[in-house]
Each structure stands twice: as structure tokens, then as C-alpha cells.
Design a protein around this motif. Structure first.
Motif, PDB file in Angstrom:
ATOM      1  N   UNK A 719       0.858  -1.180   0.000  1.00  0.00           N
ATOM      2  CA  UNK A 719       0.000   0.000   0.000  1.00  0.00           C
ATOM      3  C   UNK A 719       0.898   1.234   0.000  1.00  0.00           C
ATOM      4  N   UNK A 720       0.848   1.992  -1.095  1.00  0.00           N
ATOM      5  CA  UNK A 720       1.728   3.145  -1.259  1.00  0.00           C
ATOM      6  C   UNK A 720       0.950   4.441  -1.016  1.00  0.00           C
ATOM      7  N   UNK A 721       1.628   5.398  -0.410  1.00  0.00           N
ATOM      8  CA  UNK A 721       1.071   6.739  -0.222  1.00  0.00           C
ATOM      9  C   UNK A 721       1.653   7.656  -1.294  1.00  0.00           C
ATOM     10  N   UNK A 722       0.774   8.325  -1.989  1.00  0.00           N
ATOM     11  CA  UNK A 722       1.162   9.130  -3.150  1.00  0.00           C
ATOM     12  C   UNK A 722       1.977  10.350  -2.750  1.00  0.00           C
ATOM     13  N   UNK A 723       3.140  10.479  -3.327  1.00  0.00           N
ATOM     14  CA  UNK A 723       3.974  11.647  -3.097  1.00  0.00           C
ATOM     15  C   UNK A 723       3.562  12.765  -4.051  1.00  0.00           C
ATOM     16  N   UNK A 724       4.094  13.961  -3.831  1.00  0.00           N
ATOM     17  CA  UNK A 724       3.797  15.085  -4.693  1.00  0.00           C
ATOM     18  C   UNK A 724       4.633  15.081  -5.951  1.00  0.00           C
ATOM     19  N   UNK A 725       4.141  15.771  -6.967  1.00  0.00           N
ATOM     20  CA  UNK A 725       4.865  15.907  -8.230  1.00  0.00           C
ATOM     21  C   UNK A 725       5.639  17.219  -8.243  1.00  0.00           C
ATOM     22  N   UNK A 726       6.897  17.197  -8.645  1.00  0.00           N
ATOM     23  CA  UNK A 726       7.620  18.466  -8.801  1.00  0.00           C
ATOM     24  C   UNK A 726       6.918  19.352  -9.826  1.00  0.00           C
ATOM     25  N   UNK A 727       6.784  20.611  -9.503  1.00  0.00           N
ATOM     26  CA  UNK A 727       6.236  21.659 -10.353  1.00  0.00           C
ATOM     27  C   UNK A 727       4.723  21.586 -10.488  1.00  0.00           C
ATOM     28  N   UNK A 728       4.162  20.386 -10.758  1.00  0.00           N
ATOM     29  CA  UNK A 728       2.745  20.297 -11.067  1.00  0.00           C
ATOM     30  C   UNK A 728       1.903  20.030  -9.823  1.00  0.00           C
ATOM     31  N   UNK A 729       0.779  20.699  -9.767  1.00  0.00           N
ATOM     32  CA  UNK A 729      -0.185  20.554  -8.671  1.00  0.00           C
ATOM     33  C   UNK A 729      -1.127  19.405  -9.019  1.00  0.00           C
ATOM     34  N   UNK A 730      -1.176  18.393  -8.176  1.00  0.00           N
ATOM     35  CA  UNK A 730      -2.016  17.226  -8.412  1.00  0.00           C
ATOM     36  C   UNK A 730      -3.310  17.340  -7.610  1.00  0.00           C
ATOM     37  N   UNK A 731      -4.243  16.462  -7.885  1.00  0.00           N
ATOM     38  CA  UNK A 731      -5.548  16.496  -7.223  1.00  0.00           C
ATOM     39  C   UNK A 731      -5.365  16.476  -5.701  1.00  0.00           C
ATOM     40  N   UNK A 732      -5.682  17.568  -5.005  1.00  0.00           N
ATOM     41  CA  UNK A 732      -5.396  17.646  -3.567  1.00  0.00           C
ATOM     42  C   UNK A 732      -6.322  16.775  -2.718  1.00  0.00           C
ATOM     43  N   UNK A 733      -7.391  16.224  -3.299  1.00  0.00           N
ATOM     44  CA  UNK A 733      -8.285  15.350  -2.544  1.00  0.00           C
ATOM     45  C   UNK A 733      -7.744  13.928  -2.486  1.00  0.00           C
ATOM     46  N   UNK A 734      -6.693  13.630  -3.250  1.00  0.00           N
ATOM     47  CA  UNK A 734      -6.131  12.282  -3.216  1.00  0.00           C
ATOM     48  C   UNK A 734      -4.633  12.222  -3.121  1.00  0.00           C
ATOM     49  N   UNK A 735      -3.949  13.383  -3.137  1.00  0.00           N
ATOM     50  CA  UNK A 735      -2.493  13.379  -3.123  1.00  0.00           C
ATOM     51  C   UNK A 735      -1.973  14.449  -2.181  1.00  0.00           C
ATOM     52  N   UNK A 736      -0.685  14.316  -1.836  1.00  0.00           N
ATOM     53  CA  UNK A 736       0.021  15.313  -1.028  1.00  0.00           C
ATOM     54  C   UNK A 736       1.006  16.043  -1.928  1.00  0.00           C
ATOM     55  N   UNK A 737       1.007  17.359  -1.856  1.00  0.00           N
ATOM     56  CA  UNK A 737       1.796  18.161  -2.786  1.00  0.00           C
ATOM     57  C   UNK A 737       3.287  18.166  -2.444  1.00  0.00           C
ATOM     58  N   UNK A 738       3.629  18.220  -1.155  1.00  0.00           N
ATOM     59  CA  UNK A 738       5.029  18.408  -0.765  1.00  0.00           C
ATOM     60  C   UNK A 738       5.634  17.174  -0.089  1.00  0.00           C
ATOM     61  N   UNK A 739       4.918  16.077  -0.055  1.00  0.00           N
ATOM     62  CA  UNK A 739       5.512  14.836   0.456  1.00  0.00           C
ATOM     63  C   UNK A 739       6.586  14.403  -0.529  1.00  0.00           C
ATOM     64  N   UNK A 740       7.851  14.341  -0.091  1.00  0.00           N
ATOM     65  CA  UNK A 740       8.953  14.212  -1.038  1.00  0.00           C
ATOM     66  C   UNK A 740       9.286  12.773  -1.391  1.00  0.00           C
ATOM     67  N   UNK A 741       8.561  11.807  -0.851  1.00  0.00           N
ATOM     68  CA  UNK A 741       8.865  10.404  -1.114  1.00  0.00           C
ATOM     69  C   UNK A 741       7.581   9.586  -1.126  1.00  0.00           C
ATOM     70  N   UNK A 742       7.516   8.619  -2.024  1.00  0.00           N
ATOM     71  CA  UNK A 742       6.434   7.643  -1.974  1.00  0.00           C
ATOM     72  C   UNK A 742       6.746   6.642  -0.870  1.00  0.00           C
ATOM     73  N   UNK A 743       5.882   6.526   0.110  1.00  0.00           N
ATOM     74  CA  UNK A 743       6.111   5.599   1.211  1.00  0.00           C
ATOM     75  C   UNK A 743       5.071   4.491   1.174  1.00  0.00           C
ATOM     76  N   UNK A 744       5.393   3.350   1.791  1.00  0.00           N
ATOM     77  CA  UNK A 744       4.422   2.265   1.878  1.00  0.00           C
ATOM     78  C   UNK A 744       4.118   1.984   3.343  1.00  0.00           C
ATOM     79  N   UNK A 745       2.935   1.455   3.583  1.00  0.00           N
ATOM     80  CA  UNK A 745       2.491   1.190   4.949  1.00  0.00           C
ATOM     81  C   UNK A 745       1.883  -0.211   5.026  1.00  0.00           C
ATOM     82  N   UNK A 746       2.123  -0.896   6.170  1.00  0.00           N
ATOM     83  CA  UNK A 746       1.483  -2.173   6.465  1.00  0.00           C
ATOM     84  C   UNK A 746       0.460  -2.012   7.584  1.00  0.00           C
ATOM     85  N   UNK A 747       0.845  -1.236   8.586  1.00  0.00           N
ATOM     86  CA  UNK A 747      -0.059  -1.018   9.706  1.00  0.00           C
ATOM     87  C   UNK A 747      -1.024   0.125   9.380  1.00  0.00           C
ATOM     88  N   UNK A 748      -1.889   0.404  10.320  1.00  0.00           N
ATOM     89  CA  UNK A 748      -2.961   1.373  10.061  1.00  0.00           C
ATOM     90  C   UNK A 748      -2.397   2.751   9.737  1.00  0.00           C
TER      91      UNK A 748
END
Length: 866
Positions: A719-748
């Protein structure tokens, strides 16, 4: 002695209590006697005065005289001072001692006339303000006068598109292109056109519909419609207001929000704060019978705000709207360049002022032409303050009778509330005479031959289509340009495909789409085959099947700059099946299963361009042994109190004011067919859009999930958490703009997204700036991922502007985003990479920067992507 004294006190207490109860009851009984004060209010010529305000001084009790000048007030016994007031007359007091029913007739003395015909004496502005004050003070009276009603509505909606013949294809709306070869498209008279120098004849196209609807209504906003009949000619997608469910245009409410028109809430001239937003001028006065009517000109004080302009006609004494014509601020509209609302009111049963006619006139400007539209509604056969049975109103707002589309010419000739115009008569008569001809195979084949004509531009760029209207089927073949893909994972590829679509009489459909791809560098074959059928349009029952081989993403939520890294791809051989259906209204079930064999792409040959962009070390494919995976997913989506309309064989979803919930369970099934995955993942989500009126519109999403079983979880199934895209603004209801890394989670994990569009609430208050039609937006996001030691928070501020190129609308946005990450264990802001297994673009205590977006307006969905 003491005991006797206590007994005596007890007896006296009981006696006092009994006497008190008897006294209170007798007083209450006498106080409940109700008497009436009634009578007639006349002027000096003995004519009844309608709309006299009869007020009981010192009490919150008042009433108005009816059209006969009569009034009635019910009061308890006592002394009262009654005040009689009407515009244009001197106020008069009456003192009444009420011990029985009293009849009190009053004669009011007229003031010196301030207005004669259309000549205004004194202050026009002051008089206009006085009139509008009275209307606003009395709006609740008229807004709540009718608690419920039944009426029949005749609706006619027409639009006409006119373009110059020299126009290029991209200048012509889709709705017109579909009908240029049809008899409903009318070429202007060539002879008259040739009289104009250097001008070619114009093309015009009309779309037309008329409906008969029986509507039941109950305050505050309950509606149920029955569509008795509808006549349709042409493409109805662009027509406005073919059902009262499309919007409530009650100006007595003080504000107007119609989703199909604008994201803004318009302040009406009857708002409690209207004098802050509007200027009122008296244009003139006229009389209808014995009633004087004021014409009030409406002008916005600030042109950039979501306001209106036009005029309102006000009945004196009643202080009700007789008719109005108001145009909405063009810059606040989604699609229309001009939009005007006209309404006319009439009296029913001597006392009820209700709407009799409503008209919408709109215009869409296009290059070398325009679309002009008009919708008119007539309201007949009112039944007022009807008692509806329990559960009469529900989530189904409208349904269409089975024979609604089969009414003949005689029916419509007798049912129309307004005669057809000359163009409409021509269109309807032409349509009636050609219906049989148009259904013949020879005619449909002639239309198909135009569409199916092979052209150089189609072969080179657009792709070639082939349609058969008799069989309701459509083929599409690729253009030469689409056959070649220069940028792919393992080098350039050659592609080919074909798609097939067929629609059935009861609106079921099937589609087939085979695709084949050949890799030039590695001489490898890929491709897939997709089949989809809509087997139950009413329940949205859809079944899909796919099989194929292609490159797929390991980190599906990677930023765009990382999506082409070689370490983000694997080769997937798969077969899957998907089924979605609505179980009951608002409850949807989606089931999905896939069996796949996953392979590394380390053995493929690659070029050097990608290494130059990402670097050799950061661009190595992920190596792993091939394995098989069988996964399944079940998802329930629930939309409480979902509103809808029922058409023959089809259900039209209107949405809900409540949040949308979903619960998802994804499972890796071990051992079966050699599958080597074993896990269970659950996820919950809630999402809602809320309209705060003039302050703007908010949207939020709350989501959380975890692996409840993670015995064997492959990297691809993380399960991956969406990181932000450089320069481009992505859909803020499903993504984080300034999260600098795609991270994965197992726990809650818990994530929250929030966005609010102010729709000019602040920017419109800035002088000169508001003319630019720039709107402000703000938002926030939060992510809690304990195993990654991450608390991430971000805030967003931005400015957006909608603009138009040709017939298309776009939204350009510039945003400033600020994000923070915090180590959960130490409580310190950290600089470490959130997940060392995935390369990061930057490592910092916080991220900040400016981002941009360019969004296209989707007319079919009537909204931008976010």
C-alpha cells in the motif's frame, strides 16, 4: 401538642394547595377563551385596500388584508391597541377592549401621491430603497405561503447553433457536427447570403424538446415529478432545464445556487444584505387594475461579484414580485457567456401569489458563431396546500411513463402552452415528416456513408471510424501517428488496435478492444484484449474481462518524474474479471479478481537516454524471480439518500448531500494455481462536498487502512502513499503536494484531505483585482503513518482563473504549498528519507514551493477534474 400543631399545619397546607389548584385552573380556563377581531379596510372612495398590515401593538401578532380588504385576528380577552398601515395611506390606530367577537371596519386616508404614472417626484433612489425594504421584509410571507402544491408544467427547450461555413472543424461544437448531415441542420438562404459581400452562407442547427410534467412539491425542498410526455428532436445534451430537479429559482430565498450554472452562490436582490450588494433605482410606475406596480432597476455595486442585474416589478401593498428579469454575472458562469432568468407571477384563489411562467435565455459564444438557447416553463392546474401521504416523497425525484415518448402531433397541438415559432414549426413538421424516412435503411446508410468516408486526415491523425446506424454499432481504427510510440520502457514500439461498440434498444451495450504492440529493440510482443458489457443500465450492472501481457508499474503512486524509471516496471501476464452493480439505491458492489504471472524486466535491452536523465545507479530494473499471484477485491460503496430520476430502462443519478462511504477488502489467495501471495488488506473511506453559499464550496476525504494479514506480501501489492509531483499541482483530494517520497504502509494509516474554493469571496473585495475574475482556494492535508515514523501535514493556498479557448474552457491555477514532517518517536522535525527503499528527490525539515495546474472542463461530467 406539638403533634397536633403539625397535623393542623398539614391540613392548612393541603387546603391552601387545593384552593391554589382550583384558582389556577379557573384562571387558565378563563384565559383560554379566544375572540376574533375582524373587518374590512377601505379607502376614502369605499374601495377595499389589499395588503394592509394589521398589527397588534406590543405583541408579535399581525396579518394582511386580502383582495377584498378583509382581515381577521384571533386574540385572548383583554385590551389591545391595533395599528393599520399601508403604503400610500396614513397609518391609523384603533383601541379595542375584547370580551366578545368584534367587527371593526376602518377607512384609511391616502397620502399626497408621490408618483404619477411614470413621472417620479422626490427621491427616486430613496423610493426604490423603500420599496425593496418592504419586499425583503415580506419575503418570508410569500416564500412560506404555499406549504405544498401539485401543478402541471409545460416545458419547451430550444437551442440554435449558427456558424459561418468557413469555420474550421475545431470551431464547430460537437453537438452541431453530429447533425450537419441530418435534415435538422438548415442551410441559410444562399441567395440572400450572396447579397452580402465576402460572406459565405451560414450553417445552423436546432435542437428542440417539449415536455409535460406533473410536479408535486412540499416545503422546504421535497419534489416528485411524473413525466407524462416528451417530444425530442436533435441532441438534447446542451439544453438547459428539462426538469424542475435541475435547480430551484425561488428568489424569495435570498440566494441562488444551481450546480449546472456555476460553482458560486449568487446573492439575489431579495437577500437580507441586498443593500450592501445592490443599487436600486425606480424606473417607473404603472397600474394593473387597482394595483400599483413599481419597476425597480437592479444594479450590482461590484461587477466582479456573483450578483445579478435587471429589473423587478413589485406589487404595492402586497409587496410581492409581479415579474422579474435578471441576468447573472457572466464571469461566474461555468459554460454560458450570457444567462437571463425571467419570471411572471399570478394570483391563485385571491390570496396566493405563485409562479405562472419561467424563462431562461442563454448564449454560448464560439469562434465565428454562437449557440443561442431558450427554455420556457408554464405552470397550470395548481392544487395548493395539499396533504400528501406519508413516504410519498423519497429518493426517486422523477420518473417517466412508458408511453411518454410516443405522443402524436394531435396531442402536442392541444398540449402546448405557447405557439411554436416559425423556425420551430419548420423543424417539427420536417421532423414529423421525416421520422419514417429516417428510420429506413437507405437513409441511415446515406448518413453512414458521410461518416465512414475515408480521408487523408483521418488516416494520418484522427483515426478512421465506421458506423452502422441500423445495427447501432461502431468501429474505430488507429491513425498512422498512433501506430508508433517513441517513448516506452524498453525502447520504441509499434502498435495497432481496433475497437468495437454496439448499443441495443434497451440501452444495453457491449464493447471489444484488442491491442497488439511490438518492441523494436527487444523484438518482443505485448498486447491485451478487453471486453465490457453494460447488461443492466438501470442497476449500472457492468461486467468486464481482460487478458494480456504488458509492462506495469510497481509503484503506481510514484511522481511523474519517477514513473519512467526502470526500477518502477515489471512484466505482467494477466487475466482478470470485474463486476459492478447497484444492489439497492445508493449501495454499489464491485468485485474484481486477477490471476497474473509477474516477471522482472532486468533482461531487457535499454537505451542511454533514460540513464542520462536519472543516472545509472538510480535507474536499474528491480530483479526478482518470476512468481504467480491470485488476488481478489470486494468493495462496497454507499451513498445515503441518493437522489435519482427513472427513465425507461435507465436510472439517472442526481447525487446526495450526504457523504459517500466505501469499505474495501483485498485478498492475496495462496496456493491456488500456484499463487505465492497471502495477505488481507482492508480500507475505509468517507468523502463529501459541502456548499457554504457565498463563502464557497468545500470538499474533504478521510481514508484509512491496513494489512490485517501480511504473511506473504510482494512489493507490487504494497500500500503506497502518493507523493507530490515536482512543479505540477495534483488532485489535492487524493495526493500530497510536498511529500517528497512515496512511502508504503502495512499497519494502520490515516490520511485526510481538505480543499475549499472561496469562489471570489475575498478577491472580489479587492478593487480592480476582482475584474480579473481570479478566485482563491485553500486546503490542507494530513498523513499519519506510525511505522514510517511519519506525521505529515501540509497547507495550500492558491489562485485560479477559468478562461476559454475556442469552445473549450480551462482552469489555470497557481498554488503555494507548505509541508511538514515530524518524527513520531522523538517529536523532532527530521531530515531523513521517509522510506530509504525508494529514492527521494529531496530531504528537508519541510518542503515548500509554487506549483501550477491546467485543468480541462469536462462538459459531460459538468466539472473540472478537481
Amino acid at each position: 401538642m406539638q403533634k397536633s400543631f403539625s397535623i393542623l399545619l398539614m391540613k392548612l397546607y393541603k387546603y391552601f394547595l387545593l384552593v391554589s389548584i382550583i384558582y389556577i385552573c379557573s384562571f387558565a380556563a378563563s384565559a383560554q377563551v379566544i375572540y376574533t377581531i375582524s373587518g374590512t379596510v377601505l379607502d376614502s372612495t369605499s374601495k377595499p385596500i389589499q395588503g394592509v398590515n394589521v398589527t397588534v401593538q406590543g405583541a408579535d401578532i399581525s396579518t394582511f388584508t386580502n383582495s377584498r380588504g378583509q382581515y381577521t385576528i384571533r386574540l385572548e380577552q383583554g385590551y389591545y391597541k391595533i395599528y393599520y398601515a399601508a403604503n400610500g395611506f396614513e397609518g391609523l390606530y384603533a383601541e379595542i377592549t375584547l370580551s366578545k367577537n368584534v367587527v371593526r371596519n376602518m377607512v384609511l386616508i391616502p397620502l399626497v401621491e408621490q408618483l404619477q404614472g411614470y413621472t417620479v417626484k422626490g427621491s427616486k433612489r430613496d423610493r426604490a430603497n423603500e420599496v425593496m425594504h418592504q419586499v425583503i421584509d415580506n419575503k418570508d410571507r410569500w416564500r412560506t405561503q404555499v406549504k405544498s402544491s401539485i401543478c402541471q408544467i409545460y416545458i419547451r427547450a430550444v437551442d440554435e447553433t449558427k456558424i459561418n461555413k468557413k469555420s474550421k472543424p475545431q470551431d464547430i461544437p460537437d453537438s452541431l457536427l453530429k447533425y450537419l448531415v441530418d435534415s435538422n441542420s438548415i442551410k441559410s438562404d444562399t441567395a440572400s447570403a450572396k447579397k452580402k459581400k465576402n460572406k459565405e452562407p451560414d450553417w445552423s442547427n436546432m435542437n428542440f424538446t417539449e415536455l409535460i410534467i406533473n410536479r408535486s412539491f412540499q416545503r422546504p425542498n421535497l419534489i416528485k415529478e411524473v413525466k407524462e410526455a416528451q417530444n425530442k428532436i436533435g441532441d438534447l445534451d446542451g439544453l438547459f432545464y428539462m426538469s424542475s430537479t435541475e435547480g430551484n429559482f425561488d428568489f424569495y430565498q435570498g440566494s441562488l445556487f444551481v450546480k449546472g450554472l456555476s460553482d458560486n452562490t449568487f446573492i439575489t436582490p431579495l437577500n437580507d444584505f441586498a443593500f450592501v450588494s445592490y443599487k436600486f433605482d425606480l424606473k417607473g410606475v404603472y397600474t394593473v387594475g387597482d394595483t400599483k406596480v413599481y419597476i425597480i432597476k437592479i444594479s450590482p455595486r461590484s461587477l466582479g461579484n456573483a450578483l445579478m442585474s435587471g429589473e423587478i416589478h413589485v406589487n404595492e401593498s402586497l409587496w410581492s414580485i409581479r415579474k422579474l428579469s435578471l441576468s447573472l454575472t457572466p464571469t461566474k458562469l461555468k459554460e454560458y457567456d450570457e444567462f437571463t432568468i425571467n419570471q411572471e407571477f399570478g394570483i391563485e384563489k385571491d390570496t396566493f401569489y405563485i409562479i405562472k411562467k419561467q424563462e431562461f435565455i442563454y448564449k454560448i459564444k464560439i469562434k465565428r458563431g454562437a449557440v443561442n438557447g431558450r427554455t420556457v416553463c408554464y405552470y397550470h392546474n395548481y392544487k395548493l396546500n395539499v396533504e400528501f401521504p406519508k413516504k410519498f416523497f423519497g429518493n426517486e425525484l422523477s420518473y417517466t411513463k412508458d408511453d411518454a415518448y410516443n405522443k402524436d402531433t394531435a396531442y402536442w397541438d392541444s398540449a402546448r402552452s405557447e405557439p411554436l415559432t416559425a423556425k420551430e414549426i419548420r423543424l417539427v413538421h420536417t421532423s414529423d415528416s421525416l421520422i419514417e424516412a429516417h428510420s429506413k435503411k437507405e437513409y441511415l446508410d446515406s448518413l453512414d456513408s458521410v461518416f465512414n468516408k475515408v480521408t487523408f486526415l483521418n488516416i494520418l491523425w484522427y483515426g478512421q471510424g465506421h458506423i452502422n446506424r441500423v445495427k447501432q454499432q461502431y468501429w474505430n481504427f488507429p491513425s498512422i501517428v498512433a501506430l508508433y510510440s517513441p517513448v516506452q520502457v524498453a525502447g520504441q514500439r509499434l502498435n495497432t488496435y481496433v475497437s468495437y461498440y454496439k448499443k441495443f434498444k434497451k440501452k444495453q451495450s457491449i464493447s471489444l478492444a484488442p491491442f497488439v504492440s511490438y518492441g523494436i529493440r527487444n523484438h518482443d510482443w505485448q498486447g491485451d484484449f478487453n471486453f465490457t458489457t453494460l447488461y443492466n443500465p438501470y442497476k449500472r450492472g457492468t461486467l468486464g474481462f481482460s487478458v494480456g501481457r504488458n509492462f506495469d508499474l510497481i509503484y503506481g503512486n510514484a511522481a511523474w518524474v519517477s514513473r519512467l524509471r526502470r526500477n518502477n516496471f515489471y512484466l505482467n501476464d494477466y487475466i482478470n474479471i470485474d463486476h459492478e452493480v447497484e444492489l439497492i439505491n445508493g449501495l454499489y458492489l464491485d468485485m474484481y479478481a486477477e490471476y497474473s504471472t509477474r516477471r522482472s524486466v532486468a533482461d531487457y535491452k535499454y537505451g542511454t537516454v533514460s540513464n542520462q536523465i536519472y543516472g545509472d545507479s538510480a535507474n536499474l530494473p528491480v530483479q526478482f524471480d518470476p512468481y504467480s499471484a491470485l488476488t481478489a477485491q470486494v468493495k462496497f460503496t454507499f451513498v445515503p439518500f441518493q437522489k435519482y430520476m427513472r427513465e425507461p430502462y435507465e436510472k439517472v443519478i442526481l447525487g446526495s448531500r450526504w457523504p459517500t462511504f466505501y469499505a474495501l477488502w483485498r485478498k492475496g489467495i495462496p496456493d491456488l494455481f500456484g499463487s505465492s501471495v497471502k495477505f488481507d488488506y482492508v480500507e475505509l473511506s468517507m468523502r463529501q462536498r459541502i456548499n457554504f453559499g457565498v463563502v464557497g464550496i468545500s470538499e474533504y476525504r478521510l481514508r484509512g487502512g491496513q494489512f490485517i494479514n501480511q504473511d506473504i506480501v510482494k512489493t507490487i501489492d504494497y500500500k503506497y502513499q502518493r507523493r507530490g509531483d515536482p512543479l505540477f499541482f495534483t488532485n489535492p483530494i487524493g495526493t500530497f503536494q510536498m511529500l517528497d517520497t512515496t512511502i508504503f504502509t502495512f499497519k494502520w494509516f490515516t490520511e485526510f484531505h481538505y480543499l475549499h474554493r472561496f469562489n471570489g469571496f475575498f478577491t472580489n473585495k479587492i478593487p480592480y483585482f476582482k475584474k480579473l475574475n481570479i478566485n482563491e482556494v485553500a486546503g490542507a492535508g494530513f498523513l499519519s503513518a506510525p511505522e514510517a515514523k511519519v506525521y505529515y501535514t501540509e497547507v495550500i493556498f492558491g489562485l485560479e482563473r477559468v478562461f476559454k479557448i475556442a469552445r473549450y474552457r480551462y482552469r489555470l491555477g497557481v498554488y503555494y504549498a507548505l509541508g511538514f514532517t515530524k518524527d513520531r518517536q522523538t517529536g523532532n522535525w527530521h531530515k531523513q528519507n521517509l522510506n530509504p527503499s525508494i529514492p527521494a528527490l529531496q530531504n528537508s525539515i519541510f518542503g515548500k514551493g509554487i506549483k501550477i495546474s491546467l485543468e480541462f472542463f469536462d462538459r459531460r461530467r459538468n466539472q473540472f477534474s478537481f
